[in-house]
Design an enzyme around this catalytic site. Structure first.
Site, mmCIF file in Angstrom:
data_model
loop_
_atom_site.group_PDB
_atom_site.id
_atom_site.type_symbol
_atom_site.label_atom_id
_atom_site.label_comp_id
_atom_site.label_asym_id
_atom_site.label_seq_id
_atom_site.Cartn_x
_atom_site.Cartn_y
_atom_site.Cartn_z
ATOM 1 N N ASP A 488 0.819 -1.156 0.009
ATOM 2 C CA ASP A 488 0.010 -0.006 0.179
ATOM 3 C C ASP A 488 0.871 1.167 0.043
ATOM 4 O O ASP A 488 0.297 2.408 -0.330
ATOM 5 C CB ASP A 488 -1.009 0.088 1.448
ATOM 6 C CG ASP A 488 -2.016 -1.050 1.052
ATOM 7 O OD1 ASP A 488 -2.583 -0.953 0.162
ATOM 8 O OD2 ASP A 488 -2.328 -1.484 2.261
HETATM 9 C C1 GLC Z 1 -2.166 -4.578 5.090
HETATM 10 C C2 GLC Z 1 -3.219 -4.432 4.159
HETATM 11 C C3 GLC Z 1 -2.972 -4.978 2.734
HETATM 12 C C4 GLC Z 1 -1.781 -4.627 2.257
HETATM 13 C C5 GLC Z 1 -0.509 -4.672 3.155
HETATM 14 C C6 GLC Z 1 0.655 -4.422 2.743
HETATM 15 O O1 GLC Z 1 -1.917 -5.908 5.353
HETATM 16 O O2 GLC Z 1 -4.426 -4.905 4.805
HETATM 17 O O3 GLC Z 1 -4.071 -4.581 2.031
HETATM 18 O O4 GLC Z 1 -1.539 -5.189 0.894
HETATM 19 O O5 GLC Z 1 -1.020 -4.026 4.310
HETATM 20 O O6 GLC Z 1 0.718 -2.844 2.343
#
Ligand code: GLC
Length: 800
Positions: A488
């Protein structure tokens, strides 16, 4: 081998009781409140080791029964408390230590964290209480089953006061409409039951008000001597849950009326001679309305009914978790894999990232990519749940092949899209579902497309996703990142940057879909997929390879993230390396080299870091939001267990069982039990990330419970290390184990047949099946052909 009783991984706050599948917390003042989820098909209660936590039915936005106070101190307040008071001395305390917080050294305390229950025992001032919290398999309620025993040498006159703080149903309303809420509060006391039945607005705002009235009740197994319905009067001015005026004085208000902040609190008085005990059961739940609440509040009215419900709960988990059980030479591995890892996976399958002590239950609901992965861990034990969830997931895909990044199947709220990894995940999920259940007809099931009237088969949804993914390639022929890929925080301004991670994921996803296409005889589409796969494979191994590992992002301005030439930060990232292996793009020496680079540059005692070096500055345009995190936490260089657990599968895929196991053990909850002071968060479940250098505190865990690491640790252990994978025509058994293991056994329910598998490894290899015998008959390869209708099949595997 097998059944490990007693204490394991004893740490400063508790230990595992492997045989009971419980974690036993031995002191109440854990570094943070440690939670468990108690739930049935609709009702969910989060309960901490000191009785704190929220509860709701069906949807945490709409039917919130007990309140969540965000960012609170401590994090788990308020809760479901029982106060005890000695009517002679006036001394009072609480059965879960919180909220009174008696001197810890004066309490003898344990909390058994079990599958769907919490049992808190506490001995204080000569009185021993045992309080079992659970949610029965049927009904929209939670049960608090209390036994009070006099273990002192004199007769005691005691009072108990329960405490349940009702929320104003709608979570946003409860949080934001603080003018209106206490002025809509409706409450009354009737025959020993406290009712809270305020109106809740489930509309979209001022222009769209839709009021519904729900009934919340709090009742007990015998008529109370007093009751309290108003929070402020119960607590008294300038006091809080720690020293409520009612408990301090021992006099209930007997006040329960409209307006204000509703609670349910019932007082009981009784006398116990030495050795005597008393049982009281409280029920707190939700009912639809005036016509139904009496009936609902009467459920589980007898101790016998309560006992039956608890036994049914235990039996439910015993049965589900017996569907796959391993006995290996490593007791810690077995304890986690047969117990909490499966249990946690079952919780994440259903709750995704909705509500935890880190998530408020209003925002994300079901994360598309999250839930797609969450299904992978425990499909074999919960195939019906997996199917329901997969229907929601596939139904959250749009006609253009993209996916709604978050969605709420109940309230029908759909989140944004634009995360280009999202639509690549379901092919893996659906393919595993079909292999697990043999239900190939599922591919022809018609499901809606999100935000549209159109419908299509599951297979068509997957095709559209693959078509879109392939179309969204950048100028090097690799897949674009969009708003962000799985990570993210890697969300640079240039959405056309090409992501090596998503490209690798695409490879794995395409292979899964290709197998489904072949299975259906869709030769033309299978050919198209094979071409796409080959093209991306060439590109990723060409421009995507950096010399000793795969790069991470190719930006359009020519900058590369995840390369040895990258200056300052981000030379190597974890994510693309295991996925290049799992896609089959990286093989042989290259695969080993990529994973070796991860080991060399990213390994820590707690697992692999997600990147090196962490970002030291914030640059939204060039990197994205990762830089807002101090270096060493979250996506900025922590040991992000979700990604780190991909390494187990990848190491096993290339035959390195010792390495795969080392990855597992670094992240294995049992080690965090011993190291709980540092780890802080619940040691019995996986957490999202553990902090790493240069962060000032190394080894500290955060975001326990709702994380993709649960499913991936389960996949790594069950499907890769033990090598037991569902396939179209049977069960594959292809272990990849530590060389020192001389064998193991695994019992696995597969499409109604129990396979009892014994693996022997006399030559001490890490991978390779030399001989497979099914019910005494030799079979070539490592696929155990499915025998429908058979109850039990004996399998013998000789490695070497
Ligand atoms: C968290 C979020 C997920 C994302 C991950 C890495 O686990 O829930 O959607 O892919 O972080 O950023």
């Amino acid at each position: 081998m097998s059944s490990h009783t007693g204490h394991q991984a004893e740490g400063p706050y508790g230990y595992f009781d492997g045989a009971a599948r419980e974690y036993v917390i031995t002191r109440p003042d854990t570094p943070r409140p440690w939670f468990n989820y108690l739930m049935n098909g609709t009702y969910v209660a989060m309960v901490s080791n000191t009785g704190g936590g929220v509860s709701y039915d069906t949807d945490p936005r709409v039917y919130r029964l007990l309140r969540y106070r965000y960012q609170n101190v401590p994090y788990d307040r308020p809760g479901r408390y029982i106060y005890l008071r000695d009517a002679d001395s006036g001394r009072y305390w609480s059965a879960t230590w919180a909220p009174v917080h008696m001197p810890v050294e004066k309490c003898r305390y344990t909390c058994r964290v079990g599958t769907g229950y919490m049992i808190v025992t506490l001995a204080y001032d000569g009185i021993r209480t045992e309080l079992t919290y659970f949610v029965p398999p049927e009904g929209r309620l939670e049960i608090w089953d209390l036994t009070v025993a006099n273990v002192s040498r004199r007769t005691r006159r005691l009072q108990t006061f329960s405490y349940a703080e009702f929320a104003f149903w709608g979570a946003m309303r409860d949080l934001m409409n603080i003018d209106n809420c206490p002025n809509v509060s409706r409450q009354r006391h009737e025959e020993g039951t406290i009712l809270h039945y305020s109106f809740n607005d489930i509309g979209a705002g001022l222009h769209d008000m839709r009021f519904v009235q729900n009934y919340g009740y709090h009742t007990s197994s015998e008529p109370p001597h007093g009751y309290n319905g108003d929070r402020d009067r119960f607590l008294g001015r300038y006091r809080d849950e720690r020293n409520p005026a009612v408990v301090e004085t021992g006099r209930s208000t007997d006040y329960c009326a409209d307006g204000g902040y509703p609670i349910g609190s019932l007082e009981h008085r009784f006398t116990l001679r030495p050795g005597q005990s008393k049982r009281l059961v409280y029920r707190t739940g939700i009912s639809a309305g005036e016509k139904t609440w009496r009936r609902d509040a009467r459920q589980y009215g007898s101790f016998a009914a309560v006992d039956r419900a608890f036994a049914a709960l235990r039996a439910h988990w015993d049965e589900r978790l017996s569907r796959c059980r391993a006995a290996t030479p490593d007791p810690e591995f077995d304890t986690l894999v047969n117990g909490f890892l499966q249990y946690q996976s079952a919780v994440t399958m259903r709750l995704s990232r909705s509500i935890s002590s880190y998530e408020w239950g209003i925002g994300r609901s079901i994360g598309f990519r999250d839930s797609s992965q969450d299904q992978l861990g425990l499909m074999h034990a919960f195939p019906e749940l997996a199917r329901t969830m997969i229907e929601h997931i596939v139904g959250a895909m749009r006609e253009d092949g993209s996916a709604c990044h978050n969605f709420n199947p109940i309230t029908g709220v759909w989140g944004t899209n634009g995360f280009y990894d999202d639509h690549n995940w379901p092919a893996l999920t659906v393919s595993q579902y079909v292999r697990e259940t043999g239900d190939e007809a599922f591919l022809d099931q018609m499901l809606p497309y999100a935000l549209s009237r159109a419908r299509g088969t599951v297979y068509e949804h997957l095709q559209r996703a693959n078509d879109l993914a392939f179309r969204l390639r950048g100028r090097h022929g690799l897949l674009q990142i969009g708003a962000a890929d799985w990570n993210d925080s890697l969300n640079p301004g240039d959405r056309k940057s090409e992501s090596i991670f998503t490209s690798a994921l695409y490879g794995a996803s395409t292979r899964a879909l290709l197998a489904l296409a072949r299975r259906r005889g869709d030769a033309a589409y299978a050919r198209a997929l094979a071409r796409r796969y080959a093209l991306v494979e060439r590109r990723i191994n060409g421009i995507g390879w950096d010399g000793a590992w795969y790069k991470r992002l190719l930006k359009r301005d020519g900058e590369v993230l995840g390369s040895r030439h990258t200056r300052e930060y981000g030379r190597i990232f974890l994510e693309p390396q295991p996925w290049a292996v799992l896609a089959g793009f990286a093989t042989g020496a290259r695969a080993r080299q990529a994973l070796d680079s991860v080991e060399r540059r990213l390994a820590t005692p707690y697992g692999h870091r997600v990147m090196d070096r962490p970002f030291r500055r914030f640059d939204m345009e060039a990197i994205g939001s990762a830089g807002i995190h101090p270096a060493g936490i979250k996506e900025n260089g922590s040991v992000f267990h979700h990604a780190a657990s991909w390494m187990i599968a990848a190491e096993a895929a290339i035959g390195r069982g010792d390495r795969a196991m080392a990855c597992f053990k670094r992240m294995c909850a049992l080690r965090f039990s011993r190291d709980a002071e540092r780890h802080e968060t619940e040691p019995y479940v996986m957490c999202q990330f553990v902090s790493a250098a240069p962060f000032h505190t190394v080894g500290r865990g955060r975001n326990a419970w709702l994380t993709g690491s649960a499913a991936w640790m389960a996949v790594g252990a069950l499907q890769y290390i033990l090598g037991c994978r569902p396939d179209f025509d049977g069960l594959t058994i292809d272990p990849c184990i530590p060389a020192r293991w001389q064998g193991f056994t695994i019992t696995r329910l597969f499409r109604g047949t129990t396979y009892r598998i014994t693996v022997r490894n006399p030559r001490g290899v890490q991978k390779g099946v030399r001989q497979l015998t099914v019910d005494g008959e030799p079979v070539s390869g490592c696929l155990i052909p499915h025998r429908p209708g058979r109850q039990e099949v004996m399998v013998d595997v000789l490695m070497g």
